[in-house]
Motif scaffolding. Structure first.
Motif, PDB file in Angstrom:
ATOM      1  N   VAL A 409      -0.786  -5.526  -6.210  1.00 41.48           N
ATOM      2  CA  VAL A 409      -0.628  -3.788  -5.645  1.00 41.48           C
ATOM      3  C   VAL A 409      -2.315  -3.447  -4.779  1.00 41.48           C
ATOM      4  O   VAL A 409      -2.988  -4.546  -4.156  1.00 41.48           O
ATOM      5  N   LEU A 410      -1.360  -3.418  -3.361  1.00 44.54           N
ATOM      6  CA  LEU A 410      -2.244  -3.088  -2.435  1.00 44.54           C
ATOM      7  C   LEU A 410      -2.496  -1.653  -1.761  1.00 44.54           C
ATOM      8  O   LEU A 410      -1.436  -0.771  -1.824  1.00 44.54           O
ATOM      9  N   HIS A 411      -3.496  -0.959  -2.005  1.00 45.77           N
ATOM     10  CA  HIS A 411      -3.686   0.528  -1.516  1.00 45.77           C
ATOM     11  C   HIS A 411      -4.454   0.481  -0.052  1.00 45.77           C
ATOM     12  O   HIS A 411      -5.221  -0.285   0.334  1.00 45.77           O
ATOM     13  N   MET A 412      -4.198   1.975   0.422  1.00 49.07           N
ATOM     14  CA  MET A 412      -3.677   1.915   1.267  1.00 49.07           C
ATOM     15  C   MET A 412      -4.555   3.118   1.606  1.00 49.07           C
ATOM     16  O   MET A 412      -3.978   4.321   1.258  1.00 49.07           O
ATOM     17  N   THR A 413      -5.510   3.436   2.536  1.00 48.11           N
ATOM     18  CA  THR A 413      -6.067   4.825   3.380  1.00 48.11           C
ATOM     19  C   THR A 413      -6.308   4.357   4.596  1.00 48.11           C
ATOM     20  O   THR A 413      -6.559   3.473   5.602  1.00 48.11           O
ATOM     21  N   ALA A 414      -6.034   5.710   5.759  1.00 45.77           N
ATOM     22  CA  ALA A 414      -6.344   6.236   6.770  1.00 45.77           C
ATOM     23  C   ALA A 414      -7.665   7.091   6.737  1.00 45.77           C
ATOM     24  O   ALA A 414      -8.392   7.759   7.631  1.00 45.77           O
TER      25      ALA A 414
END
Length: 682
Positions: A409-414
């Motif tokens: 699982v890879l969570h991404m946020t800007a």
């Protein structure tokens, strides 16, 4: 004795009704009651007026000089004054709407009053008055706790109840911190700290108590995260991806631009996790435009080489369509089949997509929350990527994680998260940060203007469009509202369509049918529409490099994170870009947001200042983020303590005898009580 198992009605004076009243405050047991800490203290220690600053709260004792004088206003409001001799200084004491005290005060009497000190007028606006000697002896010289209460619970009753709880059960408060940690940081015992938090003798005792209990609170929280992280690594079987590093490098070499050093670093961290046999649980954060999508594409390609399916979940359909298109352009030349899946698909399109996913013909699936619906069955899911993960609830994130056999699982946020929050809220994750912008990203000039300059802004938009550029105009509402005096997208669209003719103006908002939204975005992306009037549906991910102007109307109605995201829609091409914030703020916070936006374009600095302005609960949204509701710790003030607690927690759980050493047993019992079922006790 376990105080968390003794009901609060074990105390005298707590009947069925009082028990229900206390339950409204979350107090069910003796442990709950003792941990219902005051949020401030009333200071009834005598003040030295010669040292007191103007507007300080003071408590004084003096002799009444003369009789009280009362003036009435509208037969309901009153102002009473009297002279008080305080150590040879004649002080004027003022009471508002407390005329009943007149009959209790007489010349020559000793009086104790507390209130705000006006140094210029030598006067006190009194809000507490102790007339009798019994009252004065009871309160004078003390710091009295002030608690959160309800209308059915009186403050003095709760104080008495908590004191009674300490009298009966104070000796039963068990120590939870190991002696070695207490000695290392010179922390007072737990029972003493809890008592001092409620009934401090003075400032020193209160500070000692808070220091001890803040460390304990943060250590216990970090201990849970560190243990979860450990068992994920050691006990949760994941997928050990096998792929050719050379093939991944060949893919990177064919990108249209070189990776930045920061992108290289995070790619190595992600690929290393994917090769390991445990389930990856990593947070990738980076500023707007830092190149997270390319990193995601590299991870999806490595997952494809390993023979597994990948899923990319995003919060909006517009973003899903855009990501499906951009990811497909990157991966399709390498034989990767990218399939979109959104709620607006026709029944036929959906059946075809679900069939491809179940048969394994879809190598990468891109969509909204439709990806986690029960009907979606993956053949061999190996990697899950959640973009703008803070927009999904904890349950949604868990549901997608559970699709398939423990996928990475890879969570991404800007929305860059300050380190304090990252290690608190996402402490069970590893964190990768892209802290470098790609070459060619243009700086964005940001201006704050008042609404009376709107005609000049329209002229500026026209000039940019005539030179071949495009513009966004963002409004907070879709249609006119009677409740809020805000510009709305429909009205602004109609105005600009007339004022900017023959320049083409488009309208985009969340209530439009998916096909309409897709057509508007296509026209804007291909420069058939030069000005796009929109609500915040374009906030995340939309990429039109030719757009150089971002105008945000009623900008003070948006949060800093939203404003920064919106500003990031421009500055993506070769031309200089401008963001114009149009606002007449009515609050100090609104003014401060405008000032911050014009001072920096650094998303990490903006998030740090946003956290300081709003506090952690509002910064992330408590329900969505899982942010802990600390009783004492302040994530702005206690950063250093948090980092120390995290280091100590990591050291503890990684000791081979953590679960067996007698002095650590209370910590292990705490983990078991918090439903960490995999913990084994010898």
């Amino acid at each position: 004795m376990n105080l968390s198992q003794i009901p609060v009605d074990a105390l005298p004076g707590v009947g069925e009704q009082r028990k229900q009243d206390l339950a409204e405050l979350g107090i069910h047991t003796i442990a709950d009651l003792l941990a219902h800490y005051p949020y401030r203290y009333e200071d009834y220690r005598l003040s030295d007026l010669s040292q007191a600053e103007h507007d300080d709260r003071v408590t004084v004792r003096g002799q009444v000089f003369g009789q009280p004088s009362v003036r009435w206003f509208n037969k309901k409001k009153s102002r009473m004054t009297v002279k008080l001799d305080v150590d040879g200084v004649m002080v004027n004491v003022i009471w508002f709407n407390q005329a009943y005290l007149k009959d209790k005060i007489r010349a020559g009497q000793t009086l104790v009053v507390s209130g705000k000190w006006d140094r210029h007028r030598l006067s006190i606006n009194a809000d507490r008055t102790f007339v009798s000697q019994v009252e004065q002896e009871k309160h004078l010289g003390r710091l009295e706790p002030v608690y959160s209460v309800t209308s059915s619970i009186k403050m003095h009753w709760l104080r008495k109840l908590i004191y009674e709880a300490f009298t009966q059960y104070g000796r039963e408060i068990e120590e939870i911190l190991p002696q070695e940690l207490r000695e290392r940081y010179k922390l007072i015992p737990r029972a003493q700290a809890m008592y001092y938090l409620h009934f401090p003798k003075g400032k020193k005792e209160g500070m000692q108590a808070r220091r001890r209990m803040v460390y304990e609170e943060l250590l216990l929280y970090e201990l849970k995260l560190m243990w979860l992280k450990k068992i994920t690594r050691t006990e949760t079987e994941g997928i050990a991806h096998r792929f050719s590093d050379d093939e991944v490098e060949a893919f990177i070499a064919k990108l249209a631009f070189p990776l930045t050093g920061a992108q290289r670093r995070v790619v190595e961290e992600i690929l290393s996790d994917m090769k390991a046999p445990h389930q990856m649980n990593r947070l990738l954060q980076g500023d707007v435009g830092s190149g997270k999508t390319v990193v995601a594409a590299i991870a999806l390609y490595a997952n494809y080489l390993s023979g597994h399916q990948g899923a990319l979940m995003v919060p909006t359909e517009i973003l899903a369509d855009q990501h499906a298109s951009s990811i497909s352009k990157l991966l399709a030349p390498f034989g990767v089949n990218v399939v979109p899946l959104t709620g607006s698909m026709t029944a036929k399109e959906r059946r075809e997509a679900l069939g491809q996913i179940q048969m394994g013909l879809a190598n990468v699936v891109v969509g909204t929350h439709a990806l986690i619906q029960e009907a979606v069955v993956y053949r061999d899911l190996g990697l899950v990527i959640m973009d703008e993960q803070h927009r999904f609830g904890v349950k949604q994130r868990a549901t997608l994680r559970q699709k398939g056999g423990a996928p990475d699982v890879l969570h991404m946020t800007a929305t860059p998260i300050p380190r304090t929050l990252a290690i608190t809220v996402f402490g069970e994750m590893d964190v990768s940060t892209i802290d470098e912008m790609p070459a060619g990203r243009q700086p964005i000039d940001t201006y704050w203007v008042k609404k009376d300059l709107w005609p000049r802004i329209v002229n500026f938009i026209a000039k940019e469009c005539q030179s071949g550029r495009q513009a966004y105009v963002i409004c907070p509402l879709i249609e006119e509202s009677e409740k809020l005096d805000l510009e709305n997208a429909q009205e602004v669209f109609e105005q600009l369509a007339t004022q900017l003719a023959p320049i083409r103006v488009g309208l985009l908002h969340g209530r439009m049918a998916p096909a309409e939204k897709e057509e508007v975005m296509r026209c804007y992306a291909e420069n058939e529409v030069q000005v796009l009037v929109s609500t915040t549906v374009v906030e995340v991910g939309v990429n039109v490099p030719n757009a150089t102007v971002m105008v945000i109307y009623d900008a003070d109605r948006f949060g800093l994170a939203q404003l920064h995201q919106l500003r990031g829609r421009v500055g993506r091409g070769g031309g200089a870009s401008t963001c114009v914030l149009v606002a007449d703020p009515k609050s100090e916070m609104g003014v401060e947001r405008m000032r911050i936006m014009t001072e920096t374009t650094d998303g990490f600095e903006i998030s740090r200042r946003d956290l300081a302005l709003r506090g952690p609960g509002d910064f992330l949204g408590v329900k969505q983020s899982g942010l802990p509701d600390f009783k004492l710790a302040d994530l702005n003030e206690d950063v250093r303590v948090l980092e120390v607690a995290r280091t100590d927690a990591a050291w503890l759980v990684n000791q081979p005898d953590f679960t067996t050493r007698p002095e650590w047993r209370p910590l292990v019992e705490y983990l078991r009580e918090n439903q960490l079922e995999t913990l084994k006790l010898d």
